[in-house]
Design a protein around this motif. Structure first.
Motif, PDB file in Angstrom:
ATOM      1  N   ASN A  65      55.513 -76.211 -42.160  1.00 13.09           N
ATOM      2  CA  ASN A  65      56.313 -75.075 -42.617  1.00 13.09           C
ATOM      3  C   ASN A  65      57.665 -75.476 -43.209  1.00 13.09           C
ATOM      4  O   ASN A  65      58.607 -74.699 -43.195  1.00 13.09           O
ATOM      5  N   ASP A  66      57.772 -76.696 -43.748  1.00 20.24           N
ATOM      6  CA  ASP A  66      58.998 -77.135 -44.424  1.00 20.24           C
ATOM      7  C   ASP A  66      58.607 -77.991 -45.626  1.00 20.24           C
ATOM      8  O   ASP A  66      58.323 -79.173 -45.493  1.00 20.24           O
ATOM      9  N   ARG A  67      58.606 -77.382 -46.780  1.00 14.88           N
ATOM     10  CA  ARG A  67      58.130 -78.064 -47.979  1.00 14.88           C
ATOM     11  C   ARG A  67      59.194 -78.878 -48.701  1.00 14.88           C
ATOM     12  O   ARG A  67      58.948 -79.417 -49.766  1.00 14.88           O
ATOM     13  N   SER A  68      60.383 -79.025 -48.125  1.00 12.61           N
ATOM     14  CA  SER A  68      61.493 -79.657 -48.838  1.00 12.61           C
ATOM     15  C   SER A  68      61.200 -81.103 -49.255  1.00 12.61           C
ATOM     16  O   SER A  68      61.588 -81.512 -50.352  1.00 12.61           O
ATOM     17  N   ILE A  69      60.521 -81.877 -48.433  1.00 14.24           N
ATOM     18  CA  ILE A  69      60.194 -83.258 -48.804  1.00 14.24           C
ATOM     19  C   ILE A  69      59.247 -83.254 -50.003  1.00 14.24           C
ATOM     20  O   ILE A  69      59.435 -84.003 -50.963  1.00 14.24           O
ATOM     21  N   ALA A  70      58.239 -82.406 -49.969  1.00 18.59           N
ATOM     22  CA  ALA A  70      57.291 -82.313 -51.086  1.00 18.59           C
ATOM     23  C   ALA A  70      58.004 -81.862 -52.359  1.00 18.59           C
ATOM     24  O   ALA A  70      57.691 -82.345 -53.453  1.00 18.59           O
ATOM     25  N   GLU A  71      58.958 -80.961 -52.240  1.00 14.61           N
ATOM     26  CA  GLU A  71      59.704 -80.508 -53.415  1.00 14.61           C
ATOM     27  C   GLU A  71      60.460 -81.667 -54.057  1.00 14.61           C
ATOM     28  O   GLU A  71      60.526 -81.772 -55.282  1.00 14.61           O
ATOM     29  N   GLU A  72      61.014 -82.550 -53.228  1.00 17.85           N
ATOM     30  CA  GLU A  72      61.729 -83.705 -53.767  1.00 17.85           C
ATOM     31  C   GLU A  72      60.788 -84.633 -54.535  1.00 17.85           C
ATOM     32  O   GLU A  72      61.103 -85.084 -55.633  1.00 17.85           O
ATOM     33  N   TYR A  73      59.622 -84.906 -53.982  1.00 18.51           N
ATOM     34  CA  TYR A  73      58.653 -85.771 -54.671  1.00 18.51           C
ATOM     35  C   TYR A  73      58.097 -85.097 -55.926  1.00 18.51           C
ATOM     36  O   TYR A  73      57.807 -85.757 -56.918  1.00 18.51           O
ATOM     37  N   ASN A  74      57.969 -83.786 -55.872  1.00 15.68           N
ATOM     38  CA  ASN A  74      57.454 -83.063 -57.034  1.00 15.68           C
ATOM     39  C   ASN A  74      58.400 -83.145 -58.227  1.00 15.68           C
ATOM     40  O   ASN A  74      57.968 -83.031 -59.371  1.00 15.68           O
ATOM     41  N   GLN A  75      59.671 -83.376 -57.997  1.00 11.39           N
ATOM     42  CA  GLN A  75      60.609 -83.550 -59.113  1.00 11.39           C
ATOM     43  C   GLN A  75      60.204 -84.741 -59.963  1.00 11.39           C
ATOM     44  O   GLN A  75      60.411 -84.750 -61.171  1.00 11.39           O
ATOM     45  N   CYS A  76      59.606 -85.739 -59.358  1.00  6.76           N
ATOM     46  CA  CYS A  76      59.142 -86.926 -60.077  1.00  6.76           C
ATOM     47  C   CYS A  76      57.718 -86.724 -60.610  1.00  6.76           C
ATOM     48  O   CYS A  76      57.449 -86.962 -61.780  1.00  6.76           O
ATOM     49  N   TYR A  77      56.794 -86.280 -59.743  1.00  4.33           N
ATOM     50  CA  TYR A  77      55.383 -86.186 -60.116  1.00  4.33           C
ATOM     51  C   TYR A  77      55.060 -84.992 -61.015  1.00  4.33           C
ATOM     52  O   TYR A  77      54.154 -85.046 -61.821  1.00  4.33           O
ATOM     53  N   LYS A  78      55.739 -83.879 -60.791  1.00  5.89           N
ATOM     54  CA  LYS A  78      55.570 -82.657 -61.583  1.00  5.89           C
ATOM     55  C   LYS A  78      54.126 -82.127 -61.627  1.00  5.89           C
ATOM     56  O   LYS A  78      53.659 -81.633 -62.633  1.00  5.89           O
ATOM     57  N   GLU A  79      53.429 -82.241 -60.502  1.00  7.51           N
ATOM     58  CA  GLU A  79      52.053 -81.733 -60.404  1.00  7.51           C
ATOM     59  C   GLU A  79      51.985 -80.432 -59.605  1.00  7.51           C
ATOM     60  O   GLU A  79      50.919 -79.862 -59.459  1.00  7.51           O
ATOM     61  N   GLY A  80      53.104 -80.002 -59.047  1.00  6.18           N
ATOM     62  CA  GLY A  80      53.111 -78.846 -58.164  1.00  6.18           C
ATOM     63  C   GLY A  80      53.071 -79.309 -56.721  1.00  6.18           C
ATOM     64  O   GLY A  80      53.164 -80.499 -56.429  1.00  6.18           O
ATOM     65  N   ILE A  81      52.914 -78.366 -55.829  1.00  2.45           N
ATOM     66  CA  ILE A  81      52.865 -78.674 -54.403  1.00  2.45           C
ATOM     67  C   ILE A  81      51.565 -78.135 -53.829  1.00  2.45           C
ATOM     68  O   ILE A  81      51.249 -76.953 -53.959  1.00  2.45           O
ATOM     69  N   LEU A  82      50.812 -79.036 -53.223  1.00  2.00           N
ATOM     70  CA  LEU A  82      49.548 -78.687 -52.599  1.00  2.00           C
ATOM     71  C   LEU A  82      49.834 -78.261 -51.167  1.00  2.00           C
ATOM     72  O   LEU A  82      50.440 -79.014 -50.395  1.00  2.00           O
ATOM     73  N   GLU A  83      49.421 -77.059 -50.829  1.00  2.00           N
ATOM     74  CA  GLU A  83      49.627 -76.532 -49.483  1.00  2.00           C
ATOM     75  C   GLU A  83      48.291 -76.508 -48.753  1.00  2.00           C
ATOM     76  O   GLU A  83      47.293 -76.042 -49.300  1.00  2.00           O
ATOM     77  N   VAL A  84      48.278 -77.018 -47.540  1.00  2.00           N
ATOM     78  CA  VAL A  84      47.086 -76.980 -46.698  1.00  2.00           C
ATOM     79  C   VAL A  84      47.420 -76.116 -45.489  1.00  2.00           C
ATOM     80  O   VAL A  84      48.389 -76.382 -44.773  1.00  2.00           O
ATOM     81  N   SER A  85      46.633 -75.064 -45.279  1.00  2.00           N
ATOM     82  CA  SER A  85      46.867 -74.106 -44.192  1.00  2.00           C
ATOM     83  C   SER A  85      45.890 -74.365 -43.061  1.00  2.00           C
ATOM     84  O   SER A  85      44.677 -74.268 -43.239  1.00  2.00           O
ATOM     85  N   ILE A  86      46.439 -74.692 -41.887  1.00  2.00           N
ATOM     86  CA  ILE A  86      45.634 -75.109 -40.738  1.00  2.00           C
ATOM     87  C   ILE A  86      45.939 -74.182 -39.567  1.00  2.00           C
ATOM     88  O   ILE A  86      47.101 -73.903 -39.282  1.00  2.00           O
ATOM     89  N   ASP A  87      44.883 -73.716 -38.888  1.00  2.00           N
ATOM     90  CA  ASP A  87      45.144 -72.880 -37.718  1.00  2.00           C
ATOM     91  C   ASP A  87      45.832 -73.728 -36.648  1.00  2.00           C
ATOM     92  O   ASP A  87      45.635 -74.943 -36.561  1.00  2.00           O
ATOM     93  N   LYS A  88      46.674 -73.065 -35.869  1.00  2.00           N
ATOM     94  CA  LYS A  88      47.547 -73.769 -34.926  1.00  2.00           C
ATOM     95  C   LYS A  88      46.776 -74.645 -33.942  1.00  2.00           C
ATOM     96  O   LYS A  88      47.171 -75.783 -33.674  1.00  2.00           O
ATOM     97  N   SER A  89      45.679 -74.161 -33.393  1.00  2.00           N
ATOM     98  CA  SER A  89      44.954 -74.960 -32.391  1.00  2.00           C
ATOM     99  C   SER A  89      44.378 -76.231 -33.012  1.00  2.00           C
ATOM    100  O   SER A  89      44.444 -77.304 -32.409  1.00  2.00           O
TER     101      SER A  89
END
Length: 133
Positions: A65-89
């Motif tokens: 639930n914190d995409r800030s690291i991915a946002e930093e890398y996306n500045q270089c790669y420019k492919e967008g951000i891939l989100e994977v949604s996983i149930d808590k258990s």
């Protein structure tokens, strides 16, 4: 009459909240020309080669639930951000132990999740979405 309406709304809301599983989202900034491939085909060992000492075969994600690291890398790669949604258990069972401290930014400790190839089949069971930013 107003009290009865309030009680019925509270009764209605509580069961739906308790039955819906909590979702943990982790984030990846795919390298150039890999965003659509990872979205469609999932995570494959061929895309994360193991060739020490420089390439370890792991897939790195920005933590729950914190995409800030991915946002930093996306500045270089420019492919967008891939989100994977996983149930808590499932997250707690398979991925929680793979969290590592990345750094601290704005007084907030940021975490990364380092997923080894042996867990790619499990990771691929969860929904993925590629967001532009």
């Amino acid at each position: 009459m107003k009290e009865n309406v309030w009680k019925s709304e509270a009764f209605y809301m509580e069961p739906s909240q308790s039955k819906s599983p909590q979702i943990i989202t982790i984030y990846k900034a795919p390298q150039k020309r890999k965003g659509q491939k990872l979205l469609k085909e999932g995570f494959q060992p061929v895309d994360f080669p193991y060739n020490p000492p420089y390439v370890d075969g792991n897939c790195y994600f920005a933590g729950p639930n914190d995409r800030s690291i991915a946002e930093e890398y996306n500045q270089c790669y420019k492919e967008g951000i891939l989100e994977v949604s996983i149930d808590k258990s499932s997250y707690e069972q398979y991925f929680k132990s793979l969290e590592y401290r990345y750094d601290e930014k704005d007084g907030y400790e940021r975490m990364e999740v380092i997923v080894p190839q042996r867990l790619f089949a499990i990771l691929n069971q969860f929904p993925r979405a590629l967001k532009p930013h």
